[in-house]
Design an enzyme around this catalytic site. Structure first.
Site, short mmCIF file in Angstrom:
data_model
loop_
_atom_site.label_atom_id
_atom_site.label_comp_id
_atom_site.label_asym_id
_atom_site.label_seq_id
_atom_site.Cartn_x
_atom_site.Cartn_y
_atom_site.Cartn_z
N TYR B 101 0.73 -1.05 0.02
CA TYR B 101 -0.16 0.08 -0.11
C TYR B 101 0.76 1.20 0.15
O TYR B 101 1.93 1.20 0.66
CB TYR B 101 -0.83 -0.14 1.11
CG TYR B 101 -1.62 1.27 1.42
CD1 TYR B 101 -2.74 1.58 1.10
CD2 TYR B 101 -0.98 2.40 2.24
CE1 TYR B 101 -3.51 2.76 1.06
CE2 TYR B 101 -1.58 3.50 2.38
CZ TYR B 101 -2.95 3.73 1.77
OH TYR B 101 -3.72 5.04 2.01
N GLU B 189 -4.23 7.46 -3.04
CA GLU B 189 -3.83 6.32 -2.98
C GLU B 189 -3.40 5.28 -4.04
O GLU B 189 -4.21 5.25 -4.92
CB GLU B 189 -5.01 5.55 -2.23
CG GLU B 189 -5.34 5.79 -0.45
CD GLU B 189 -6.36 4.84 0.21
OE1 GLU B 189 -7.13 4.38 -0.62
OE2 GLU B 189 -6.06 4.82 1.24
#
Lengths: 289, 380
Positions: B101, B189
């Site tokens: 991530y 993101e």
């Protein structure tokens, strides 16, 4: 006594020739605030409301009039430039009323301001008032009355609601500070609480918070460990759904963080009395007198 | 404002973040054509602005163009959390060896952009934060300096990225930061950022939220707005400068100021009612805005009573009262309206309301109780 603004406040109005700037400059003068100058690029040498001299630059205005406080009414695209100019000219307290300033612009501006002596209130705030001595903001002056309750709030009209209820009960205010509804701003709850704790004229404090962020929790920590004066609080947004921005740029519950419930819990744990509605704040504050 | 996955990935790609080959389709035939062009297994991904697309069946793998067409036919038109799928992204399917991530978010407490990385890719970061917070590595970027190489390396080493990928990761992390700042994002993101079959880092999914205050200077991004993000009523309200959010209660609210609007909703709940909406008419609203606000509120068939709470300042009570009377005369109002107004020109405002036989209250709690009773059919 009071905090931040008083009879020694010498106010500069940035954007005094605009419709908002002119209207509120006049209102502040009528309240008794010493408005000593205006600053509007290209309007130097003119006179604005109340025979106030207008300067092209903040530096010139400060050098000529000894202004020590500035209030900003310029559009969002120019507001950061205006507040940096005020800081560069050494203005001690800068109050930015303008809303819709991009958050990253405020992050940069705040990083610079932290290297100066200037204090910032706002942006996107109603300003502040020490009833009976100085109003540096857009609130209706007549609902306030001098007294010993300090108020710090993220909201505008909700604060007026609380002050109205206090005044109706004959409970006066030392200073009411609207810190604004943006995620990145100048003075925060913590800074203002520290000032109220030191202020001899303030005997108790009312804190008005709302959903979003963790500033109220930071305040709760200070109240629990350092603060001797009683605090009453109201947190708006108990019925607000997550993920939706409730008007203010900062009023959003994201990733489960910033709910009214967690703020209320932190404040209660710090011994703060929580009001269920604005009128109840006045009842709770009356018990502290 | 939210960007779709395909929009977010295109923005990131402009800053040098590698993304899979892919195109957007609005029909199954288009999806087939894109799959033919890619000429490899593809993934068909619904483009809706809600999370949990995969669990809802909105993401499917397709080994060939036939399967791509079929999968697109299944996904297009599908309902995901109340939103109808109108577009699918047809991406080359990544052969995922490992996933991490990488995200950027404005950290209001630190007053800086926080860049976070985690070895737990492909899962919601909130979930990782709740269960294994030690697996999230965070650096804060100084707004006047920008993201430094050492900060990106801290993240790379922190998540245990193999050494051969560290310099590519550093470029991607710095690209993400630049994309964040130059787009005026509040969140950006890449989840997951994968090491693919070719042993390259690639952004398989992306998400960007934009700072609404910056949209006037982000015209290209602002033009990407999907009207599906908000209900039609929310869109209409935004166009007239009213801040409105749908809720599921039965008392319609009109208030000036966001904080007071939230507080009014809370007090409705306190007295046993339930708010139908959040509505802030802003400062200095005139009669026309009040009329528009009432029209929006009354369109909601669930609304059984309306509560108007105005604390006059820049907003004048007489202007608001005129707007209310105008609305009642021009709209077919079937539900009771309770008005509470104090502040600038309150006497004039109350007189205008009294002339039209509208009840008004001085105290907020009194007005709320009247509205709750009215919504329950107990008379205002």
């Amino acid at each position: 006594m009071s905090i931040l603004v008083d009879n020694d406040t010498r106010l500069l109005v940035q954007g005094i020739t605009g419709s908002q700037g002119a209207f509120h400059a006049e209102q502040m003068i009528q309240y008794g605030t010493k408005v000593v100058a205006g600053a509007v690029p290209g309007r130097g040498g003119q006179w604005a409301v109340g025979n106030t001299p207008v300067f092209d630059t903040v530096h010139e205005a400060v050098a000529t009039t000894d202004a020590n406080t500035s209030i900003i009414f310029v559009p969002a695209a120019f507001a950061v430039d205006a507040l940096l100019e005020a800081a560069d000219a050494g203005v001690a307290l800068i109050v930015c009323i303008t809303e819709n300033i991009p958050a990253l612009d405020m992050a940069r501006a705040r990083a610079y301001l932290d290297s100066t002596e200037s204090l910032l209130i706002g942006p996107n705030c109603p300003g502040l008032i020490s009833p009976g001595s100085a109003k540096v903001g857009i609130m209706a002056g007549h609902i306030h009355t001098p007294g010993n309750v300090g108020i710090v709030s993220r909201s505008g009209t909700l604060t007026y609601e609380v002050i109205y209820a206090l005044t109706e009960r004959g409970i006066g205010q030392s200073t009411a500070v609207g810190i604004g509804g943006d995620p990145i701003k100048g003075l925060n709850f913590l800074d203002v609480l520290q000032m109220f704790e030191q202020d001899s004229a303030t005997e108790q404090v009312v804190l008005i918070g709302e959903i979003g962020g963790t500033d109220e929790q930071v305040a709760a920590d200070y109240i629990r460990t350092e603060m001797s004066k009683p605090v009453t609080a109201f947190i708006a947004g108990q019925t607000a759904p997550p993920g939706k921005r409730m008007g203010h740029a900062g009023a959003i519950i994201s990733g489960g963080e910033g709910t009214a419930a967690e703020k209320i819990e932190a404040l209660q744990a710090a011994g703060v009395a929580i009001a269920r509605h604005p009128e109840e704040i006045a009842e709770l504050a009356a018990q502290n007198i | 404002m939210k960007l779709h996955e395909y929009q977010s990935k295109r923005v990131l790609a402009q800053y040098g973040v590698p993304i899979p080959k892919g195109e957007v389709a609005t029909t199954p035939a288009e999806a087939r054509a894109i799959a033919e062009q890619i000429d490899k297994p593809v993934v068909i991904k619904s483009q809706v602005l809600v999370g949990g697309r995969g669990k809802a069946g909105g993401i499917k793998l397709a080994g060939n163009p036939d399967e791509a067409e079929e999968a697109a036919a299944q996904i297009l038109g599908m309902d995901i959390k109340g939103l109808t799928v109108q577009k699918v992204l047809v991406d080359e399917a990544a052969d995922i060896r490992s996933e991490i991530y990488l995200g950027a978010v404005l950290d209001r407490g630190a007053r800086r952009v926080a860049i976070m990385a985690s070895s737990e890719g492909g899962v919601e970061i909130e979930e990782v934060a709740a269960q294994t917070p030690e697996k999230i590595i965070t650096v804060h970027v100084h707004p006047l300096l920008g993201m430094q190489g050492y900060q990106a390396r801290q993240l790379a080493y922190g998540v245990g990225l193999p050494k051969e990928h560290v310099s590519a990761f550093t470029r991607i992390a710095q690209s993400l930061y630049r994309a964040f700042v130059e787009s005026d994002a509040s969140l950006a993101e890449i989840n997951p950022l994968v090491i693919n079959g070719d042993n390259q880092l690639q952004a398989v999914d992306g998400k960007i939220l934009l700072d609404d205050s910056a949209l006037p200077r982000q015209k290209e991004l602002a033009a990407m707005r999907d009207p599906d993000e908000d209900s039609p009523t929310e869109t209409e309200a935004r166009e007239v400068g009213i801040s409105y959010i749908d809720l599921d209660g039965e008392i319609g609210c009109m208030v000036n100021g966001a904080g007071l609007a939230m507080a009014t909703m809370d007090i409705i709940k306190l007295y046993g009612g339930s708010p139908a909406n959040f509505l802030d008419i802003g400062g200095g609203a005139g009669a026309d805005k009040v009329l528009a606000a009432l029209r929006i509120i009354l369109r909601d068939a669930r609304v059984k009573a309306v509560l108007i709470n105005i604390f006059g300042g820049i907003t004048r009570c007489d202007e608001v009262a005129n707007g209310i009377v105008e609305a009642i005369n021009s709209l077919n109002v079937k539900v009771p309206i309770v008005v509470r107004m104090v502040g600038v020109n309150e006497d004039e405002g109350r007189q205008i309301l009294a002339d039209s036989n509208l009840p008004s209250a001085n105290q907020l709690s009194e007005a709320v109780q009247m509205a709750v009773a009215a919504a329950k059919g107990e008379g205002a």
